[in-house]
Design a protein around this motif. Structure first.
Motif, PDB file in Angstrom:
ATOM      1  N   LYS A  83      -4.946   0.478   1.085  1.00 29.67           N
ATOM      2  CA  LYS A  83      -5.557   1.645   1.735  1.00 29.67           C
ATOM      3  C   LYS A  83      -4.797   1.982   3.008  1.00 29.67           C
ATOM      4  O   LYS A  83      -4.145   1.125   3.603  1.00 29.67           O
ATOM      5  N   ARG A  84      -4.918   3.242   3.408  1.00 31.70           N
ATOM      6  CA  ARG A  84      -4.381   3.698   4.691  1.00 31.70           C
ATOM      7  C   ARG A  84      -5.222   4.865   5.151  1.00 31.70           C
ATOM      8  O   ARG A  84      -5.918   5.506   4.367  1.00 31.70           O
ATOM      9  N   GLN A  85      -5.152   5.119   6.428  1.00 31.24           N
ATOM     10  CA  GLN A  85      -5.886   6.251   6.995  1.00 31.24           C
ATOM     11  C   GLN A  85      -5.215   7.540   6.548  1.00 31.24           C
ATOM     12  O   GLN A  85      -4.002   7.673   6.611  1.00 31.24           O
ATOM     13  N   HIS A  86      -6.024   8.481   6.085  1.00 28.79           N
ATOM     14  CA  HIS A  86      -5.483   9.777   5.669  1.00 28.79           C
ATOM     15  C   HIS A  86      -6.186  10.857   6.475  1.00 28.79           C
ATOM     16  O   HIS A  86      -6.126  10.833   7.695  1.00 28.79           O
ATOM     17  N   LYS A  87      -6.880  11.759   5.846  1.00 31.80           N
ATOM     18  CA  LYS A  87      -7.536  12.849   6.561  1.00 31.80           C
ATOM     19  C   LYS A  87      -8.971  12.517   6.964  1.00 31.80           C
ATOM     20  O   LYS A  87      -9.487  13.089   7.909  1.00 31.80           O
ATOM     21  N   GLY A  88      -9.604  11.607   6.239  1.00 36.18           N
ATOM     22  CA  GLY A  88     -11.009  11.312   6.492  1.00 36.18           C
ATOM     23  C   GLY A  88     -11.217  10.208   7.511  1.00 36.18           C
ATOM     24  O   GLY A  88     -10.286   9.727   8.166  1.00 36.18           O
ATOM     25  N   VAL A  89     -12.471   9.796   7.621  1.00 39.20           N
ATOM     26  CA  VAL A  89     -12.856   8.754   8.571  1.00 39.20           C
ATOM     27  C   VAL A  89     -12.459   7.372   8.044  1.00 39.20           C
ATOM     28  O   VAL A  89     -11.990   6.530   8.799  1.00 39.20           O
ATOM     29  N   GLU A  90     -12.639   7.165   6.735  1.00 36.04           N
ATOM     30  CA  GLU A  90     -12.376   5.863   6.123  1.00 36.04           C
ATOM     31  C   GLU A  90     -10.975   5.831   5.497  1.00 36.04           C
ATOM     32  O   GLU A  90     -10.496   6.840   4.985  1.00 36.04           O
ATOM     33  N   PRO A  91     -10.326   4.664   5.510  1.00 36.95           N
ATOM     34  CA  PRO A  91      -9.040   4.531   4.817  1.00 36.95           C
ATOM     35  C   PRO A  91      -9.211   4.776   3.313  1.00 36.95           C
ATOM     36  O   PRO A  91     -10.280   4.528   2.750  1.00 36.95           O
ATOM     37  N   VAL A  92      -8.146   5.247   2.678  1.00 30.31           N
ATOM     38  CA  VAL A  92      -8.170   5.622   1.262  1.00 30.31           C
ATOM     39  C   VAL A  92      -7.008   4.928   0.546  1.00 30.31           C
ATOM     40  O   VAL A  92      -5.928   4.760   1.110  1.00 30.31           O
ATOM     41  N   HIS A  93      -7.221   4.536  -0.728  1.00 32.10           N
ATOM     42  CA  HIS A  93      -6.152   3.960  -1.544  1.00 32.10           C
ATOM     43  C   HIS A  93      -5.047   4.996  -1.709  1.00 32.10           C
ATOM     44  O   HIS A  93      -5.318   6.187  -1.838  1.00 32.10           O
ATOM     45  N   TYR A  94      -3.797   4.527  -1.732  1.00 30.90           N
ATOM     46  CA  TYR A  94      -2.679   5.460  -1.839  1.00 30.90           C
ATOM     47  C   TYR A  94      -1.530   4.868  -2.650  1.00 30.90           C
ATOM     48  O   TYR A  94      -1.466   3.662  -2.882  1.00 30.90           O
ATOM     49  N   GLY A  95      -0.627   5.759  -3.096  1.00 32.21           N
ATOM     50  CA  GLY A  95       0.540   5.329  -3.854  1.00 32.21           C
ATOM     51  C   GLY A  95       1.569   6.435  -3.921  1.00 32.21           C
ATOM     52  O   GLY A  95       1.435   7.472  -3.265  1.00 32.21           O
ATOM     53  N   LEU A  96       2.587   6.202  -4.732  1.00 29.59           N
ATOM     54  CA  LEU A  96       3.691   7.146  -4.912  1.00 29.59           C
ATOM     55  C   LEU A  96       3.497   7.894  -6.224  1.00 29.59           C
ATOM     56  O   LEU A  96       3.342   7.270  -7.279  1.00 29.59           O
ATOM     57  N   ALA A  97       3.525   9.215  -6.173  1.00 32.49           N
ATOM     58  CA  ALA A  97       3.267  10.036  -7.357  1.00 32.49           C
ATOM     59  C   ALA A  97       4.565  10.568  -7.952  1.00 32.49           C
ATOM     60  O   ALA A  97       5.480  10.971  -7.226  1.00 32.49           O
ATOM     61  N   PHE A  98       4.611  10.571  -9.289  1.00 31.98           N
ATOM     62  CA  PHE A  98       5.756  11.084 -10.032  1.00 31.98           C
ATOM     63  C   PHE A  98       5.265  11.982 -11.160  1.00 31.98           C
ATOM     64  O   PHE A  98       4.174  11.779 -11.698  1.00 31.98           O
ATOM     65  N   SER A  99       6.080  12.956 -11.509  1.00 31.96           N
ATOM     66  CA  SER A  99       5.812  13.793 -12.680  1.00 31.96           C
ATOM     67  C   SER A  99       7.053  13.748 -13.566  1.00 31.96           C
ATOM     68  O   SER A  99       8.139  13.346 -13.132  1.00 31.96           O
ATOM     69  N   PHE A 100       6.891  14.186 -14.824  1.00 30.84           N
ATOM     70  CA  PHE A 100       7.945  14.031 -15.824  1.00 30.84           C
ATOM     71  C   PHE A 100       8.108  15.300 -16.644  1.00 30.84           C
ATOM     72  O   PHE A 100       7.123  15.961 -16.959  1.00 30.84           O
ATOM     73  N   ASP A 101       9.356  15.593 -16.987  1.00 29.92           N
ATOM     74  CA  ASP A 101       9.640  16.770 -17.804  1.00 29.92           C
ATOM     75  C   ASP A 101       9.296  16.548 -19.270  1.00 29.92           C
ATOM     76  O   ASP A 101       8.866  17.468 -19.955  1.00 29.92           O
ATOM     77  N   ASP A 102       9.517  15.314 -19.743  1.00 26.44           N
ATOM     78  CA  ASP A 102       9.310  15.042 -21.164  1.00 26.44           C
ATOM     79  C   ASP A 102       9.078  13.545 -21.402  1.00 26.44           C
ATOM     80  O   ASP A 102       9.121  12.742 -20.472  1.00 26.44           O
ATOM     81  N   ALA A 103       8.840  13.206 -22.674  1.00 24.33           N
ATOM     82  CA  ALA A 103       8.556  11.815 -23.053  1.00 24.33           C
ATOM     83  C   ALA A 103       9.744  10.898 -22.792  1.00 24.33           C
ATOM     84  O   ALA A 103       9.570   9.736 -22.429  1.00 24.33           O
ATOM     85  N   LYS A 104      10.954  11.410 -22.948  1.00 25.33           N
ATOM     86  CA  LYS A 104      12.150  10.589 -22.707  1.00 25.33           C
ATOM     87  C   LYS A 104      12.227  10.171 -21.243  1.00 25.33           C
ATOM     88  O   LYS A 104      12.525   9.018 -20.934  1.00 25.33           O
ATOM     89  N   ALA A 105      11.935  11.095 -20.333  1.00 24.46           N
ATOM     90  CA  ALA A 105      11.949  10.780 -18.899  1.00 24.46           C
ATOM     91  C   ALA A 105      10.883   9.734 -18.576  1.00 24.46           C
ATOM     92  O   ALA A 105      11.142   8.774 -17.843  1.00 24.46           O
ATOM     93  N   LEU A 106       9.696   9.899 -19.133  1.00 22.11           N
ATOM     94  CA  LEU A 106       8.610   8.937 -18.904  1.00 22.11           C
ATOM     95  C   LEU A 106       8.983   7.566 -19.458  1.00 22.11           C
ATOM     96  O   LEU A 106       8.778   6.547 -18.794  1.00 22.11           O
ATOM     97  N   SER A 107       9.533   7.530 -20.658  1.00 19.44           N
ATOM     98  CA  SER A 107       9.938   6.250 -21.267  1.00 19.44           C
ATOM     99  C   SER A 107      10.975   5.537 -20.406  1.00 19.44           C
ATOM    100  O   SER A 107      10.865   4.329 -20.162  1.00 19.44           O
ATOM    101  N   SER A 108      11.967   6.277 -19.944  1.00 17.54           N
ATOM    102  CA  SER A 108      13.001   5.683 -19.096  1.00 17.54           C
ATOM    103  C   SER A 108      12.413   5.179 -17.778  1.00 17.54           C
ATOM    104  O   SER A 108      12.795   4.113 -17.286  1.00 17.54           O
ATOM    105  N   PHE A 109      11.478   5.931 -17.218  1.00 20.13           N
ATOM    106  CA  PHE A 109      10.810   5.542 -15.976  1.00 20.13           C
ATOM    107  C   PHE A 109      10.038   4.232 -16.165  1.00 20.13           C
ATOM    108  O   PHE A 109      10.167   3.306 -15.356  1.00 20.13           O
ATOM    109  N   ILE A 110       9.252   4.155 -17.232  1.00 26.40           N
ATOM    110  CA  ILE A 110       8.451   2.944 -17.493  1.00 26.40           C
ATOM    111  C   ILE A 110       9.372   1.744 -17.741  1.00 26.40           C
ATOM    112  O   ILE A 110       9.124   0.649 -17.228  1.00 26.40           O
ATOM    113  N   GLU A 111      10.453   1.939 -18.502  1.00 23.38           N
ATOM    114  CA  GLU A 111      11.403   0.848 -18.748  1.00 23.38           C
ATOM    115  C   GLU A 111      12.017   0.353 -17.441  1.00 23.38           C
ATOM    116  O   GLU A 111      12.147  -0.850 -17.228  1.00 23.38           O
ATOM    117  N   LYS A 112      12.394   1.285 -16.565  1.00 22.14           N
ATOM    118  CA  LYS A 112      12.975   0.903 -15.285  1.00 22.14           C
ATOM    119  C   LYS A 112      11.953   0.174 -14.419  1.00 22.14           C
ATOM    120  O   LYS A 112      12.262  -0.831 -13.767  1.00 22.14           O
TER     121      LYS A 112
END
Length: 119
Positions: A83-112
């Motif tokens: 968790k980390r402090q964001h906009k609210g009073v209480e800390p919130v869980h956080y992470g790094l977000a990714f999006s993918f163009d297609d299944a091949k990109a997602l497969s390569s991402f998961i393998e890596k």
């Protein structure tokens, strides 16, 4: 990449789903205890990994069809993440977000990601 395609590809890659709360689904990488989350909101689907992987973010973005959000993604449903402090009073869980163009990109991402987790 649609949420249906993303979910289908994750299933084909043997990523197992643990639970779904609202628009967030928790998954585990195959043969590991490494959790990640998928957030589905209207036409936008994101895969979120732990912030500890930030040092590998540039390497993951070099995969064709992988796009990173440069801000941390915050959501209280991602209970395995720190968790980390964001906009609210209480800390919130956080992470790094990714999006993918297609299944091949997602497969390569998961393998890596699996190779990073396994050292």
């Amino acid at each position: 990449m649609s949420s249906v395609d993303l979910t289908s590809t994750l299933k084909d890659l043997n990523c197992r789903s643990n639970f779904n709360i609202q628009n967030v689904t928790e998954y585990m990488l195959p043969h590991t205890k490494e959790a990640f989350y998928v957030h589905q909101q209207s036409q936008r689907t994101r895969l979120i990994i732990r912030p500890a992987f930030e040092i590998f973010s540039a390497e993951l973005c070099l995969i064709d069809g992988v796009h990173s959000e440069y801000e941390y993604y915050h959501n209280n449903q991602m209970t395995r993440f720190p968790k980390r402090q964001h906009k609210g009073v209480e800390p919130v869980h956080y992470g790094l977000a990714f999006s993918f163009d297609d299944a091949k990109a997602l497969s390569s991402f998961i393998e890596k990601l699996i190779s990073i987790v396994n050292g």
